[in-house]
Design an enzyme around this catalytic site. Structure first.
Site, PDB file in Angstrom:
ATOM      1  N   GLU A 192       0.947  -1.628   0.096  1.00  0.00           N
ATOM      2  CA  GLU A 192      -0.230  -0.026  -0.029  1.00  0.00           C
ATOM      3  C   GLU A 192       0.664   1.527  -0.097  1.00  0.00           C
ATOM      4  O   GLU A 192       1.362   1.180   0.536  1.00  0.00           O
ATOM      5  CB  GLU A 192      -0.850  -0.073   1.426  1.00  0.00           C
ATOM      6  CG  GLU A 192      -1.943   1.066   1.515  1.00  0.00           C
ATOM      7  CD  GLU A 192      -1.813   1.045   2.958  1.00  0.00           C
ATOM      8  OE1 GLU A 192      -3.191   1.973   3.208  1.00  0.00           O
ATOM      9  OE2 GLU A 192      -1.703   0.465   3.662  1.00  0.00           O
ATOM     10  N   GLU A 198       8.030  10.770   5.540  1.00  0.00           N
ATOM     11  CA  GLU A 198       9.163   9.631   5.570  1.00  0.00           C
ATOM     12  C   GLU A 198      10.214  10.041   6.243  1.00  0.00           C
ATOM     13  O   GLU A 198      10.679  11.417   6.175  1.00  0.00           O
ATOM     14  CB  GLU A 198       9.574   9.716   3.867  1.00  0.00           C
ATOM     15  CG  GLU A 198       9.697   7.757   4.228  1.00  0.00           C
ATOM     16  CD  GLU A 198      10.356   7.732   3.160  1.00  0.00           C
ATOM     17  OE1 GLU A 198      11.736   6.543   2.205  1.00  0.00           O
ATOM     18  OE2 GLU A 198      10.021   7.748   1.962  1.00  0.00           O
ATOM     19  N   ASN A 291      15.595  -2.186   8.235  1.00  0.00           N
ATOM     20  CA  ASN A 291      17.847  -2.199   8.372  1.00  0.00           C
ATOM     21  C   ASN A 291      18.398  -2.904   8.701  1.00  0.00           C
ATOM     22  O   ASN A 291      18.011  -2.755  10.380  1.00  0.00           O
ATOM     23  CB  ASN A 291      18.451  -1.637   7.225  1.00  0.00           C
ATOM     24  CG  ASN A 291      17.322  -1.167   6.273  1.00  0.00           C
ATOM     25  OD1 ASN A 291      16.670  -1.794   5.610  1.00  0.00           O
ATOM     26  ND2 ASN A 291      17.477   0.350   5.621  1.00  0.00           N
ATOM     27  N   HIS A 919      40.645  -3.415 -19.989  1.00  0.00           N
ATOM     28  CA  HIS A 919      39.994  -3.688 -19.090  1.00  0.00           C
ATOM     29  C   HIS A 919      39.263  -4.526 -18.490  1.00  0.00           C
ATOM     30  O   HIS A 919      39.016  -6.068 -19.419  1.00  0.00           O
ATOM     31  CB  HIS A 919      38.338  -2.550 -18.828  1.00  0.00           C
ATOM     32  CG  HIS A 919      38.109  -1.997 -17.778  1.00  0.00           C
ATOM     33  ND1 HIS A 919      38.654  -1.299 -17.016  1.00  0.00           N
ATOM     34  CD2 HIS A 919      37.105  -2.787 -16.774  1.00  0.00           C
ATOM     35  CE1 HIS A 919      37.733  -1.682 -15.795  1.00  0.00           C
ATOM     36  NE2 HIS A 919      36.879  -2.178 -15.819  1.00  0.00           N
ATOM     37  N   ASP A 955      37.207   4.819 -19.212  1.00  0.00           N
ATOM     38  CA  ASP A 955      36.749   3.638 -19.481  1.00  0.00           C
ATOM     39  C   ASP A 955      35.114   3.580 -19.906  1.00  0.00           C
ATOM     40  O   ASP A 955      34.329   2.427 -20.472  1.00  0.00           O
ATOM     41  CB  ASP A 955      36.235   2.168 -18.624  1.00  0.00           C
ATOM     42  CG  ASP A 955      37.661   1.928 -17.681  1.00  0.00           C
ATOM     43  OD1 ASP A 955      38.699   2.128 -18.175  1.00  0.00           O
ATOM     44  OD2 ASP A 955      37.637   1.267 -16.191  1.00  0.00           O
ATOM     45  N   GLU A 984      42.588 -11.763 -21.134  1.00  0.00           N
ATOM     46  CA  GLU A 984      43.407  -9.881 -22.000  1.00  0.00           C
ATOM     47  C   GLU A 984      44.694 -10.686 -22.590  1.00  0.00           C
ATOM     48  O   GLU A 984      45.114 -10.120 -24.081  1.00  0.00           O
ATOM     49  CB  GLU A 984      44.394  -9.669 -20.709  1.00  0.00           C
ATOM     50  CG  GLU A 984      43.328  -8.951 -19.506  1.00  0.00           C
ATOM     51  CD  GLU A 984      43.182  -8.807 -18.264  1.00  0.00           C
ATOM     52  OE1 GLU A 984      45.341  -8.211 -18.233  1.00  0.00           O
ATOM     53  OE2 GLU A 984      42.789  -7.322 -17.494  1.00  0.00           O
TER      54      GLU A 984
END
Length: 1013
Positions: A192, A198, A291, A919, A955, A984
């Site tokens: 709900e 909050e 938590n 990478h 990257d 690699e």
């Protein structure tokens, strides 16, 4: 000797924990595994990579070898996996719940069932593993079933709050079918939608008892006004004034006590920090989630308020005796934390950008908790989505919020952003609910600080006095400013007024926290307009508007105004500072300027009727963009993905932000004698509208102007804008001054004399065009050769993509910093006669002497060069030395093989399309450092390596070759790394050969162009 502590984790939470634990007299040393650039700087703290969260035998051995007294676990995943059980069973104290107790977070379905069993108020709910069943419930539920949660752990991001039934069904599909959150979304909880405020309340727990901390409010959504997707948290504040003492007592009695008692009764005694995420509804507090650890960023506002010994409280929890060391908190202070995040977060983002301004924030007595940071070449660089948090503490929430925002503005890195409304809900609540004293509501309580305004006036009075001139004594504080025009020497004057602003150049100044030159721009825009009428600028007034007055910022801005007035020889006679709460976001301000000048009646310009065919157009050099066109400038900066803190691509030894903030030229003092000489028929200030819109303002209707762009020097910034923005020459001329800040119309016979007068005054002048008869339908101003001049003033080095064919070999250099295992793979490939490679390694360059890679090269008969980066003043200096070395060896292509340097934008641009790297992950996933750790933590079953072109962003270049490597059960960083290395050694030679034989090259659009043979 004191106790030793191990903190597990690498984020802002772990930095805050280490920072607070280090303050305990009982703690002699703290290890943080792996830590970040922030934990690295704390006294008594050492970062370590010797500890694995998942290899329990290795972790236990390490803890015993290092005499660890307490392990503090930051993130939830290790707790859910049972790390506390493993440590405590081996006699090592661990602050954190057992695997069974941690299930209150690790399984949303268990948590909801638990709350129902023990009468803990929460939202209505149901759990599903079938998409159709979940959507059917959403469509038929007697409540708004709009909240969809992944039942498992999703790094704090596994919640989607929909606005309607259709969106909720889409969320179910994304989680269950599309695996938006991976295996965490094998089941979903549909809840709900609750409405209200909050917030969260955390509590220390010893298995039986608990001690609640002050309520805090997180800001989950990425955008201001709680818009955009959920994140791990963009900021927080504490205490939360919306939570009254009575409501906090309800939470303690009806939620926390029931949770602690319930877990104990079910054989899951809870030891550690229990986090209750709550919604304050009209029917009282309701639990959104539990938590099993400190919240992040909540911990970063809670621990600065903690006045007692955190270590003592943790140990008291473990021994079941919390009452022996209860936590104590400041009761008259507020703390606000503002998260600075990487551009693109919570989606994909780039890493490796240098962070600046950290030292300046420390001078403000603020705390910076690092999260996604690391150290590279002695510099702090970004390595995550949430990069760091600026934390400020003050005796009021509004002041703490303003101070935290100021710190966030000072800290800069490319693409970085932060929310500007952290704690606004709390501040508004305080304003609305502030009780009236006997004297009534105060102006300060409404957000207007008269004391700060008075402080600003006191600070800028000397600045105004320094601009005094004949005709007035510039003194602030009166109702108006007085000017004696007779005392200024005028006999038959015409008054000329001008007003202007600075436009969105302000946004760049505010983003860079560079406020001292923007006032010069404000003066320039006004006095240069007044000069167009032949007038001498007499006095100036400024208007400064903001939501909350920052005296330091306002003083810097007004100091720039005063400096501009000095350059214009006019007096700063007065101004207005308007503090308007709610009108502007924190850190934002706006400016307007007003100038009054005077000209003797017979010297008034323009003398439009005197302008004739053949008259010359004398261009006066600008300092750059000046103050117009910045909406386009900012769009281009965003388009190319550069940050204002990055190196400027068109000017050496300066950031992009600093270059774009170059002040507007002020011409009034230098050009006035020439304009008043009688030899100038008209002067046009090239302001908004550029060359095309401003010159016609001084022309008679029957005449037009033809300009030749080859006749003046165009600053490189305009070539950069044109190139990066794809802007045509007409749009450039209509938007920007293109290097000409003003033009004079003079008779052809006066060209040399006027040019010499302007030059003697310190300006640069060119003969750039002529006045001609207007032809039917022709433009009032035409500019020939502008496109070619723009292209030549800024050139991206575009040396040919030299692919080889026939017997020619591509001359390759390899840049290294270490052992050179990938270098060896490339050497073996290019030297193998059976392969007959089209590539030849002609040079190996290292920034470190004595490394194994150099020996490998020499053994293969390849020339080597050592350039120690520490011998150079700047990164660009080092990179240019490397560049010169490569050019001297006729290198055509570069491979990076373990080269531990972040290359400058200038170097990358020069070698664009001729520079590749490898990478250790399957990009675009797991960019940046610690790729193997991220792979293992994410739970993916496939990794590998990627060879890609190098661009300025980390990257992010186009991909040439990828090799996949499975992630096996029980893999560690070491075992995964070894298998990826093997891949690699296959992928890198393959990629080099594709380039060398012409099968692949980088196209102009940034993508690979394939020509397979």
């Amino acid at each position: 000797m004191g106790d030793k502590v191990l903190v597990l984790g690498s984020g802002g939470r772990e930095h805050a924990l280490a920072w607070k634990l280090a303050q305990s007299e009982r703690v002699s040393h703290i290890f943080v595994a792996p830590g970040n650039a922030g934990t690295h700087t704390i006294a008594k703290v050492t970062n370590t990579n010797d500890v694995s969260h998942s290899n329990y035998p290795q972790l236990i051995t390490w803890c015993k070898d290092n005499n660890i007294s307490l392990v503090v676990v930051g993130p939830e995943a290790p707790l859910a996996a049972g790390i506390t059980d493993a440590l405590t069973s081996s006699g090592i104290d661990c602050f954190g719940p057992t695997k069974a107790a941690a299930e209150i977070e690790s399984c949303k379905e268990f948590a909801k069932d638990f709350m129902d069993r023990h009468g803990i108020p929460t939202a209505k709910w149901k759990a599903f593993d079938d998409t159709e069943a979940a959507c059917a419930h959403i469509l038929s539920a007697p409540y708004q079933a709009y909240v969809v949660k992944a039942s498992g752990l999703a790094a704090g991001k596994g919640v989607i709050v929909a606005s309607n039934k259709a969106e909720a069904c889409q969320a179910v599909t994304a989680i269950l079918q599309d695996k938006l959150f991976g295996s965490a979304g094998d089941r979903v909880v549909v809840e709900e939608l609750l409405e209200g405020q909050e917030f969260s309340v955390l509590a220390f727990c010893d298995g039986t008892h608990f001690a609640a901390m002050p309520p805090a409010q997180d800001h989950k959504r990425v955008g201001e006004g709680d818009t955009g997707p959920n994140t791990g948290g963009m900021g927080a504040y504490c205490p939360c004034p919306q939570v009254s003492p009575d409501v906090l007592q309800q939470i303690c009695d009806g939620i926390l006590q029931k949770a602690v008692s319930g877990l104990k009764s079910e054989g899951r005694p809870y030891i550690g920090v229990l986090y209750a995420g709550l919604m304050l509804t009209n029917n009282g507090p309701r639990v959104l989630e539990f938590n099993c650890r400190f919240g992040d960023p909540e911990v970063q506002v809670l621990l600065p308020l903690l006045t007692s010994d955190l270590y003592a409280t943790c140990m008291a929890c473990i021994t079941g005796n919390l009452s022996s060391a209860p936590p104590r908190f400041h009761d008259n202070m507020s703390v606000v934390a503002v998260v600075k995040a990487s551009g693109g977060y919570p989606g994909s983002y780039k890493k490796g950008f240098e962070i600046t301004g950290l030292d300046k924030v420390q001078e403000l007595d603020q705390i910076v908790f690092h999260a996604g940071t690391t150290i590279c070449d002695s510099k702090v660089v970004t390595s995550g989505g949430r990069v760091l948090t600026n934390v400020a503490m003050a005796d009021s929430l509004p002041i703490a919020a303003a101070q935290a925002q100021k710190g966030a503005e000072i800290v800069q890195f490319e693409g970085g952003f932060h929310r500007r409304d952290i704690a606004f809900k709390g501040c508004r609540f305080l304003q609305k609910n502030r009780t009236f004293s006997q004297t009534g509501l105060t102006y300060a309580a409404c957000g207007v600080d008269i004391t700060a305004g008075n402080s600003l006036v006191d600070a800028i009075k000397p600045l105004a006095v320094s601009t005094s001139r004949s005709g007035c004594h510039a003194s602030l504080g009166g109702f108006g400013g007085l000017f004696d025009i007779r005392a200024a020497g005028f006999k038959d004057p015409i008054l000329v007024s001008g007003t202007d602003g600075v436009g969105t150049k302000l946004k760049i100044a505010q983003s860079c926290s560079l406020h001292k030159t923007i006032g010069i721009d404000l003066v320039a825009m006004c006095v240069n307009d007044v000069l167009a009428h032949g007038a001498e600028a007499l006095f100036f007034l400024d208007y400064f508007a903001c939501g909350q007055l920052d005296v330091d910022v306002a003083r810097d801005v007004v100091s720039g105004v005063a400096e501009g007035c000095k350059r214009a020889a006019c007096a700063l006679l007065g101004g207005e500072t308007a503090e308007m709460p709610g009108m502007y976001a924190a850190g934002e301000y706006d400016l307007a300027g007003f100038c009054v000048g005077a000209v003797e009646r017979h010297q008034t310009l323009p003398r439009t009727t005197d302008i004739t065919v053949g008259d010359a157009i004398i261009g006066i050099a600008s300092s750059g963009i000046h103050s117009n066109g910045y909406s386009m400038v900012r769009s281009i900066v965003e388009r190319v993905g550069q940050g204002y803190a990055s190196a400027c691509p068109f000017q050496d030894n300066i950031t992009l932000g600093e270059a774009l903030l170059t002040p507007t030229k002020i011409y009034s003092k230098s050009l006035l004698p020439t304009i008043q000489s009688g030899k100038v028929k008209a002067f046009a200030h090239i302001t908004g509208g550029g060359l095309l819109e401003n010159i016609p303002r001084i022309l008679p209707p029957n005449l037009v102007v033809q300009l030749d762009a080859s006749k003046w020097t165009i600053p490189p910034v305009f070539g950069w804008l044109s190139s990066c923005g794809g802007i045509g020459e007409v749009e450039m001329a209509r938007t920007f001054n293109c290097g000409v800040g003003g033009v004079m119309v003079v008779a052809e016979g006066h060209i040399d004399e006027v040019t010499q007068m302007v030059t003697d005054a310190g300006e640069t002048a060119w003969d750039i065009g002529r006045v001609v008869d207007a032809a039917p339908g022709c433009a009032a101003v035409t500019v020939s050769g502008l496109a070619s001049s723009l292209a030549s003033c800024y050139r991206v080095t575009d040396k040919s993509q030299q692919q080889t064919n026939g017997t020619n070999k591509l001359k390759v250099a390899v840049l290294i910093s270490g052992t050179g295992t990938n270098l060896q793979a490339l050497i073996d490939h290019t030297k193998d006669p059976a392969i007959n490679s089209k590539a030849e390694i002609v040079l190996v360059v290292s920034n470190k002497d004595g490394v194994l890679g150099l020996a490998r090269a020499r053994e293969a008969g390849i020339s080597t060069k050592v350039l120690n980066h520490k011998d150079f003043k700047s990164r660009v200096d080092f990179d240019m030395a490397v560049h010169e070395t490569l050019v001297a060896s006729s290198v055509e292509f570069i491979c990076l093989a373990g080269f531990m340097r972040i290359l400058s934008g200038e170097f990358v641009q020069r070698w664009n399309g001729r520079l590749i790297n490898i990478h250790p992950s399957l990009l675009p996933s797991f960019k940046g450092m610690h790729a193997h750790e991220m792979v293992l933590e994410s739970g993916v079953r496939l990794s590998g390596c990627t060879v890609h072109y190098v661009v300025e962003q980390v990257d992010a270049g186009a991909i040439l070759v990828q090799e996949a490597v499975p992630v096996l059960p029980g893999d560690t960083v070491d075992t995964l790394q070894e298998r990826v290395k093997t891949a690699e050694h296959k992928a890198y030679p393959k990629a080099l050969e594709l380039v060398a034989d012409g099968s692949a090259k980088l196209g102009n659009d940034g993508n690979v162009e394939w020509k397979m043979k």
